[in-house]
Design a protein around this motif. Structure first.
Motif, PDB file in Angstrom:
ATOM      1  N   ARG A   6       0.834  -1.196   0.000  1.00 54.56           N
ATOM      2  CA  ARG A   6       0.000   0.000   0.000  1.00 54.56           C
ATOM      3  C   ARG A   6       0.869   1.246   0.000  1.00 54.56           C
ATOM      4  O   ARG A   6       1.824   1.376   0.749  1.00 54.56           O
ATOM      5  N   GLY A   7       0.511   2.203  -0.854  1.00 56.65           N
ATOM      6  CA  GLY A   7       1.219   3.462  -0.896  1.00 56.65           C
ATOM      7  C   GLY A   7       2.468   3.445  -1.745  1.00 56.65           C
ATOM      8  O   GLY A   7       3.148   4.455  -1.866  1.00 56.65           O
TER       9      GLY A   7
ATOM     10  N   SER B 195      -8.165  10.531  -6.919  1.00 59.21           N
ATOM     11  CA  SER B 195      -7.124   9.565  -6.551  1.00 59.21           C
ATOM     12  C   SER B 195      -6.812   9.588  -5.061  1.00 59.21           C
ATOM     13  O   SER B 195      -6.441   8.567  -4.478  1.00 59.21           O
ATOM     14  N   ASP B 196      -6.945  10.756  -4.420  1.00 58.31           N
ATOM     15  CA  ASP B 196      -6.687  10.820  -2.982  1.00 58.31           C
ATOM     16  C   ASP B 196      -7.772  10.081  -2.211  1.00 58.31           C
ATOM     17  O   ASP B 196      -7.476   9.317  -1.285  1.00 58.31           O
TER      18      ASP B 196
ATOM     19  N   SER C  97      -7.102   6.437  -2.485  1.00 58.65           N
ATOM     20  CA  SER C  97      -5.933   5.939  -1.752  1.00 58.65           C
ATOM     21  C   SER C  97      -6.128   5.960  -0.248  1.00 58.65           C
ATOM     22  O   SER C  97      -5.432   5.242   0.481  1.00 58.65           O
ATOM     23  N   TRP C  98      -7.067   6.778   0.257  1.00 58.14           N
ATOM     24  CA  TRP C  98      -7.296   6.835   1.697  1.00 58.14           C
ATOM     25  C   TRP C  98      -8.023   5.608   2.224  1.00 58.14           C
ATOM     26  O   TRP C  98      -7.995   5.340   3.422  1.00 58.14           O
TER      27      TRP C  98
ATOM     28  N   THR D 237      -7.076   7.127 -12.528  1.00 59.66           N
ATOM     29  CA  THR D 237      -7.505   6.818 -11.172  1.00 59.66           C
ATOM     30  C   THR D 237      -8.134   5.430 -11.119  1.00 59.66           C
ATOM     31  O   THR D 237      -7.909   4.653 -10.181  1.00 59.66           O
TER      32      THR D 237
ATOM     33  N   ARG E  74      -5.409   2.988 -11.111  1.00 52.07           N
ATOM     34  CA  ARG E  74      -4.777   2.892  -9.796  1.00 52.07           C
ATOM     35  C   ARG E  74      -5.581   1.986  -8.875  1.00 52.07           C
ATOM     36  O   ARG E  74      -5.005   1.207  -8.106  1.00 52.07           O
TER      37      ARG E  74
ATOM     38  N   GLU F 228      -3.756  -1.028  -6.984  1.00 52.50           N
ATOM     39  CA  GLU F 228      -3.555  -0.958  -5.541  1.00 52.50           C
ATOM     40  C   GLU F 228      -4.519  -1.839  -4.761  1.00 52.50           C
ATOM     41  O   GLU F 228      -4.187  -2.319  -3.687  1.00 52.50           O
TER      42      GLU F 228
END
Length: 260
Positions: free
Chosen positions: A7-8, A98-99, A102-103, A191, A194, A198
């Motif tokens: 992750r990340g 995208s943020d 990802s959170w 996105t 991603r 992810e």
């Protein structure tokens, strides 16, 4: 065989899609964003006050105000005088940001649905984009599409390199359509990509991130064969869609077992 990403670890090329401030405000946005997306603060709930948040994050109230403005812009919260800051309903969130993506914790049940539905949307948009690219791409764009397709090596351990090549491939296809509105879909498509890297399942044996599938699309675009480019992109993405649906079903089943 499946392969998962730390992750990340992934980043968009040249920080594409980055929309966060810097310094303490960025950290505050990230912490609060994670709390919201992972249900510490649930939709409809009033969040702690500015002083309470400032104390809990050890930052100034001005930093909290800046962070709340960013979260408001992403559709996560609404603030009003005598109302406080309230988490907005899920359907108002910008789930293609995208943020926001990802959170989420990888185990959150929402991720399975996002993975499946974003893949479904890609199946609608990208085959048509590939057909237009076959008709309109410049020679430089064709070369870039071919190079990025050949740069993908699913068996390698460098997931960031493969992700970067994949992003470049799909972004260039959209650019090559010559359609201004289609080009503005780049951030949304990447996105979605991603999400699949992810939080999805990256299959190596007959993988959905298929080097051969990308090459077929690239060669059809090179040959100016719009029908073949559209079909090749559709075939590649439909395989991804089946994988996404299976992943969502498995994730939903696992959540059901845990809560039974």
């Amino acid at each position: 065989m499946t392969k998962t990403n730390r992750r990340g670890a992934l980043a968009f090329p040249n920080d594409l899609n980055s929309s966060l401030p810097t310094g303490a405000a960025k950290e505050a946005v990230t912490v609060l964003g994670k709390r919201i997306t992972n249900d510490v603060y649930r939709p409809g709930e009033i969040m702690p006050t500015e002083p309470e948040l400032a104390d809990s994050l050890n930052v100034s109230r001005a930093t909290i105000r800046d962070a709340i403005k960013v979260l408001s812009g992403k559709g996560l919260v609404r603030t009003a005088r005598r109302y406080g800051t309230r988490v907005r309903p899920l359907e108002e969130w910008n789930l293609l940001d995208s943020d926001v993506v990802s959170w989420h914790e990888p185990s959150h049940p929402r991720i399975g649905r996002m993975f499946a539905e974003t893949t479904e949307l890609r199946c609608i948009i990208e085959p048509a984009a590939a057909a237009l690219a076959a008709e309109r791409a410049t020679e430089a764009q064709v070369a870039q599409i071919l190079a990025s397709a050949h740069a993908m090596h699913p068996g390698d351990d460098d997931l960031q390199a493969m992700f970067s090549a994949d992003c470049l491939f799909h972004a260039t296809v959209l650019e090559a359509t010559g359609n201004m509105m289609m080009r503005q879909m780049q951030n949304i498509i990447l996105t979605m990509l991603r999400i699949s890297y992810e939080f999805g399942v990256l299959v190596v044996d007959g993988d959905p991130v298929s080097r051969e599938g990308h090459i077929h699309v690239a060669e059809a675009i090179r040959d100016r064969n719009a029908a073949a480019a559209e079909k090749a992109m559709q075939t590649m993405l439909q395989f991804n869609r089946r994988t996404a649906i299976e992943y969502w079903a498995r994730a939903t089943s696992e959540v059901g077992e845990e809560t039974a």
